[in-house]
Design a protein around this motif. Structure first.
Motif, PDB file in Angstrom:
ATOM      1  N   GLY A 120       0.818  -1.205   0.000  1.00  0.00           N
ATOM      2  CA  GLY A 120       0.000   0.000   0.000  1.00  0.00           C
ATOM      3  C   GLY A 120       0.849   1.251   0.000  1.00  0.00           C
ATOM      4  O   GLY A 120       1.711   1.450  -0.856  1.00  0.00           O
ATOM      5  N   GLU A 121       0.625   2.112   0.994  1.00  0.00           N
ATOM      6  CA  GLU A 121       1.365   3.362   1.092  1.00  0.00           C
ATOM      7  C   GLU A 121       2.770   3.152   1.643  1.00  0.00           C
ATOM      8  O   GLU A 121       3.622   4.030   1.555  1.00  0.00           O
ATOM      9  CB  GLU A 121       0.606   4.347   1.993  1.00  0.00           C
ATOM     10  CG  GLU A 121      -0.769   4.748   1.467  1.00  0.00           C
ATOM     11  CD  GLU A 121      -0.672   5.445   0.114  1.00  0.00           C
ATOM     12  OE1 GLU A 121       0.285   6.229  -0.084  1.00  0.00           O
ATOM     13  OE2 GLU A 121      -1.537   5.201  -0.743  1.00  0.00           O
ATOM     14  N   LYS A 122       3.016   1.980   2.213  1.00  0.00           N
ATOM     15  CA  LYS A 122       4.330   1.696   2.779  1.00  0.00           C
ATOM     16  C   LYS A 122       5.301   1.258   1.684  1.00  0.00           C
ATOM     17  O   LYS A 122       4.898   0.957   0.560  1.00  0.00           O
ATOM     18  CB  LYS A 122       4.221   0.602   3.839  1.00  0.00           C
ATOM     19  CG  LYS A 122       3.340   0.964   5.024  1.00  0.00           C
ATOM     20  CD  LYS A 122       3.293  -0.182   6.021  1.00  0.00           C
ATOM     21  CE  LYS A 122       2.407   0.158   7.210  1.00  0.00           C
ATOM     22  NZ  LYS A 122       2.348  -0.965   8.197  1.00  0.00           N
ATOM     23  N   SER A 123       6.560   1.209   2.032  1.00  0.00           N
ATOM     24  CA  SER A 123       7.572   0.760   1.077  1.00  0.00           C
ATOM     25  C   SER A 123       7.369  -0.720   0.767  1.00  0.00           C
ATOM     26  O   SER A 123       7.010  -1.503   1.657  1.00  0.00           O
ATOM     27  CB  SER A 123       8.977   0.969   1.651  1.00  0.00           C
ATOM     28  OG  SER A 123       9.227   2.334   1.884  1.00  0.00           O
ATOM     29  N   PRO A 124       7.584  -1.145  -0.486  1.00  0.00           N
ATOM     30  CA  PRO A 124       7.489  -2.565  -0.825  1.00  0.00           C
ATOM     31  C   PRO A 124       8.448  -3.385   0.033  1.00  0.00           C
ATOM     32  O   PRO A 124       9.494  -2.895   0.465  1.00  0.00           O
ATOM     33  CB  PRO A 124       7.890  -2.606  -2.298  1.00  0.00           C
ATOM     34  CG  PRO A 124       7.626  -1.229  -2.803  1.00  0.00           C
ATOM     35  CD  PRO A 124       7.927  -0.318  -1.657  1.00  0.00           C
TER      36      PRO A 124
END
Length: 329
Positions: free
Chosen positions: A50-54
């Motif tokens: 999501g909005e977090k880093s992969p």
């Protein structure tokens, strides 16, 4: 270690785009779907968050080689490529993909602490979808639990642990042997070049001269009959055992090693009669309908009653085509 996915990673971007689907309903209206959040980078699987880093969730990638339908399970031959570049193949029961814990346990058996999966149940499911989309044309085949002859589509084929060939010696991939490793049944038949007519003519003059004519006829006749054993069994015709006996220096071992074993491409050793167990005999005799199972050093005066009874019982049951608990005898 986490890796961010950027527009500068064309490989990851392309693979992510290829997994997005444009579905339509019965009226032709486009159905909005979410693309697969899994992609490859540097021989690892990376999951979008999501909005977090992969997040990098493995240190390997997988390529399905064979999907094998057997009587008891669906097996997968999978090629693993590690982040380090190491490549190897291993066979897994497809049930290990049913849950993250089962999958983690399976890869630990393969690579120990060198293989890591830190994803979730959903990540594992998405990896399966990713593999299915990327390798749609991987081989699907039948798995049999023995080595020898198998009738498929009206034709007899040879199936060994080293591969399968048709009657013309052409490799086929529609059937494989899923027999566990067995030293007594290792054969290179499917990897051997077919003998030519000129080569047969060349050896024909000496073919019956490695011993007396009476003995060579019996030995070569029995060897040839082994290739018909499954057909004989289906017609309820029994095939006798071959006993090679003689004193020291009579040529027993030489006949076995230079005549019989090469014809069958046998690469392993036989089963020693001293210390023989029921498990070892069942493991071999129930796992082939063509290759001879060799019992070596049969010296009754040096064997216990238990060993003698086991050998005698094995010879009777295989001659009568009796079925053991492991399967075909």
């Amino acid at each position: 270690m986490s890796r961010k996915r950027t527009n500068g990673n064309p490989r990851g971007s392309a693979e992510k785009t290829n997994n997005e689907e444009n579905l339509r309903d019965s009226a032709g209206r486009e159905i909005k779907t979410v693309g697969n959040p899994i992609w490859e980078s540097g021989n690892t699987y990376v999951a979008a968050r999501g909005e977090k880093s992969p997040k990098e969730i493995t240190n390997f990638v997988m390529r399905p080689v064979n999907g094998i339908q057997s009587d008891n399970a669906y097996l997968m031959d999978i090629e693993f490529t590690m982040a380090s570049g190491q490549v190897f193949e291993s066979q897994l029961d497809s049930s290990v993909f049913a849950g993250a814990q089962a999958f983690k346990k399976a890869i630990k058996k393969i690579g120990g602490i060198d293989m890591v999966f830190s994803g979730t149940e959903d990540d594992l499911a998405n990896i399966q979808k990713y593999m299915t989309n990327k390798y749609r044309d991987y081989n699907h085949c039948l798995g049999i639990n023995y080595v020898g002859l198998y009738q498929m589509d009206g034709e007899w084929v040879y199936v060994g642990t080293d591969g399968a060939i048709d009657r013309k010696g052409k490799p086929i991939d529609s059937v494989v042997s899923i027999l566990e490793d067995n030293e007594a049944l290792r054969s290179g038949i499917s990897e051997s070049a077919m003998i030519k007519k000129s080569e047969l003519q060349e050896i024909s003059g000496d073919l019956f001269r490695f011993n007396t004519f009476e003995r060579t006829v019996n030995i070569l006749g029995w060897v040839g009959a082994c290739f018909l054993k499954e057909r004989l069994r289906q017609r309820k015709i029994k095939l006798s055992h071959l006993v090679i006996a003689g004193g020291a220096g009579s040529g027993k071992s030489e006949t076995l090693e230079k005549i019989i074993q090469p014809i069958f491409g046998l690469q392993g050793s036989g089963i020693g009669c001293s210390g023989i167990t029921k498990f070892s005999t069942l493991k071999s005799t129930s796992s082939t309908n063509l290759l001879p199972v060799i019992f070596e050093e049969y010296k009754p005066h040096k064997l216990s009653k238990i060993e003698l009874d086991l050998i005698s019982g094995t010879l009777r049951s295989t001659y009568d085509y009796q079925t053991s608990q492991r399967g075909r005898a």
